[in-house]
Design an enzyme around this catalytic site. Sequence first.
Site, PDB file in Angstrom:
ATOM      1  N   ASP A  46      36.009  43.903  38.074  1.00  0.00           N
ATOM      2  CA  ASP A  46      36.772  44.749  39.000  1.00  0.00           C
ATOM      3  C   ASP A  46      35.825  45.423  39.991  1.00  0.00           C
ATOM      4  O   ASP A  46      36.046  45.391  41.203  1.00  0.00           O
ATOM      5  CB  ASP A  46      37.531  45.832  38.225  1.00  0.00           C
ATOM      6  CG  ASP A  46      38.641  45.308  37.346  1.00  0.00           C
ATOM      7  OD1 ASP A  46      39.801  45.369  37.765  1.00  0.00           O
ATOM      8  OD2 ASP A  46      38.342  44.841  36.232  1.00  0.00           O
ATOM      9  N   GLU A  70      41.462  50.075  44.695  1.00  0.00           N
ATOM     10  CA  GLU A  70      41.841  50.706  43.428  1.00  0.00           C
ATOM     11  C   GLU A  70      40.716  51.480  42.752  1.00  0.00           C
ATOM     12  O   GLU A  70      40.934  52.529  42.159  1.00  0.00           O
ATOM     13  CB  GLU A  70      42.370  49.645  42.459  1.00  0.00           C
ATOM     14  CG  GLU A  70      42.873  50.229  41.150  1.00  0.00           C
ATOM     15  CD  GLU A  70      43.602  49.226  40.287  1.00  0.00           C
ATOM     16  OE1 GLU A  70      44.255  49.668  39.333  1.00  0.00           O
ATOM     17  OE2 GLU A  70      43.511  48.019  40.570  1.00  0.00           O
ATOM     18  N   ASP A 132      43.145  44.936  45.961  1.00  0.00           N
ATOM     19  CA  ASP A 132      43.128  45.061  44.508  1.00  0.00           C
ATOM     20  C   ASP A 132      42.086  44.067  44.029  1.00  0.00           C
ATOM     21  O   ASP A 132      42.305  42.849  44.098  1.00  0.00           O
ATOM     22  CB  ASP A 132      44.491  44.747  43.890  1.00  0.00           C
ATOM     23  CG  ASP A 132      44.583  45.223  42.441  1.00  0.00           C
ATOM     24  OD1 ASP A 132      43.524  45.309  41.789  1.00  0.00           O
ATOM     25  OD2 ASP A 132      45.692  45.490  41.957  1.00  0.00           O
ATOM     26  N   ILE A 134      40.864  43.134  41.131  1.00  0.00           N
ATOM     27  CA  ILE A 134      41.472  42.252  40.131  1.00  0.00           C
ATOM     28  C   ILE A 134      42.867  42.784  39.871  1.00  0.00           C
ATOM     29  O   ILE A 134      43.049  43.806  39.217  1.00  0.00           O
ATOM     30  CB  ILE A 134      40.687  42.193  38.810  1.00  0.00           C
ATOM     31  CG1 ILE A 134      39.329  41.536  39.002  1.00  0.00           C
ATOM     32  CG2 ILE A 134      41.481  41.394  37.771  1.00  0.00           C
ATOM     33  CD1 ILE A 134      38.555  41.336  37.707  1.00  0.00           C
ATOM     34  N   ASP A 135      43.844  42.114  40.402  1.00  0.00           N
ATOM     35  CA  ASP A 135      45.232  42.469  40.154  1.00  0.00           C
ATOM     36  C   ASP A 135      45.651  41.749  38.878  1.00  0.00           C
ATOM     37  O   ASP A 135      45.757  40.526  38.852  1.00  0.00           O
ATOM     38  CB  ASP A 135      46.101  42.041  41.340  1.00  0.00           C
ATOM     39  CG  ASP A 135      47.536  42.504  41.186  1.00  0.00           C
ATOM     40  OD1 ASP A 135      47.771  43.423  40.383  1.00  0.00           O
ATOM     41  OD2 ASP A 135      48.417  41.946  41.857  1.00  0.00           O
ATOM     42  N   THR A 137      44.336  43.051  35.427  1.00  0.00           N
ATOM     43  CA  THR A 137      43.134  43.093  34.589  1.00  0.00           C
ATOM     44  C   THR A 137      43.439  42.695  33.149  1.00  0.00           C
ATOM     45  O   THR A 137      42.625  42.036  32.491  1.00  0.00           O
ATOM     46  CB  THR A 137      42.492  44.490  34.627  1.00  0.00           C
ATOM     47  OG1 THR A 137      42.162  44.809  35.983  1.00  0.00           O
ATOM     48  CG2 THR A 137      41.224  44.539  33.795  1.00  0.00           C
ATOM     49  N   ASP A 282      49.070  46.631  45.120  1.00  0.00           N
ATOM     50  CA  ASP A 282      49.742  45.728  44.186  1.00  0.00           C
ATOM     51  C   ASP A 282      50.766  44.830  44.874  1.00  0.00           C
ATOM     52  O   ASP A 282      51.336  43.948  44.217  1.00  0.00           O
ATOM     53  CB  ASP A 282      50.435  46.525  43.077  1.00  0.00           C
ATOM     54  CG  ASP A 282      49.458  47.076  42.058  1.00  0.00           C
ATOM     55  OD1 ASP A 282      48.406  46.449  41.849  1.00  0.00           O
ATOM     56  OD2 ASP A 282      49.735  48.149  41.477  1.00  0.00           O
TER      57      ASP A 282
END
Length: 358
Positions: A46, A70, A132, A134-135, A137, A282
Amino acid sequence: MSYDKELAAAKKAASLAARLCQKVQKVLLQSDVQSKNNRSPVTVADYGSQALVSFLLQQEFPAGFSLIAEEDSKDLRKDGAQEIVERITKLVNDSLTSDGSYSVTLSTEDVLKAIDSGKSEGGSEGRHWVLDPIDGTKGFLRGDQYAVALALLDRGKVVLGVLACPNLPLTCISGADRHSPNNEVGCLFFAEVGGGTYMQPLDGSSTVQVSAVENPEEASFFESYEAAHSMHDLSSLIAQKLGVKAPPVRMDSQVKYGALSRGDGAIYIRLPRKGYREKIWDHAAGSIVVSGMDQFHSVCYFLSKAGGVVTDAAGNPLDFSRGRYLDLDTGIIVTNQKLMPSLFKAVRESLEEKALSL
């Protein structure tokens, strides 16, 4: 107005970040996972993804650079986090070296500053990148679906979006089958306002061929994997009212937007429990990937013929101009223009029934 330069940079940044994430996922260590204050997991991937995308975009567009993302470096600056910070820095520098476009080696402080570049509040004026890193996780940690999701807002409107989906099969998925028959995975979806939506393999090989969903009654009904992100019982009631026969496909992240845009399914509903606030990162990239697909360059035609629609549960378009959160009615519904009236009716009736039962 053309955003070709910005789209090219976004595709490159998201692709490099996805490769960084793939590298981490293959050798994921327990020490690579931390827990944020809200108990959601965050990994070195991330942080590395956010630092890499932030650095690349700032190199290309240094003037007035604004990023809404994020993560921040607060936890990484605490005592005992030095080893993780060094690992993140190595991942970012290895990614830059493999690309070869930038002759630079970032220090740990450079990486932390790049992560913290994502603190912009956005708004209705100027341009803001939305990321994001890593959308999904939790899907990433399971070895399942996740996406690097990057979009650009111009005066509050999403004008381009990129979804890098490392684990999504290149062929259309159907029902519970989420695997490519040849184990070929890795998709890059991208869209620019007025230019339609495209998909290519993440590794940049030849154009893929994907199948079409022909019968709407058997089309997949997408919903979030995590029950906290969408009320599965309510989605089931909506599906019954619509006469949907196929079982729902539950997937993490904005991968659902990408899969739906190429015709893998017909409907995506996200109805979180009361009190949940949707973040713009998101949905920004996924929304334009779906809504821009009226010129989708693929052989998946079910949704591309009708055109994609993304609204809240009241039928209002998503408003990305109000900062880091979406102020919307109840949830998000996604489908094509022809199905939207019946889907909207089923959603409103189901919400009213649920309210009466409480």
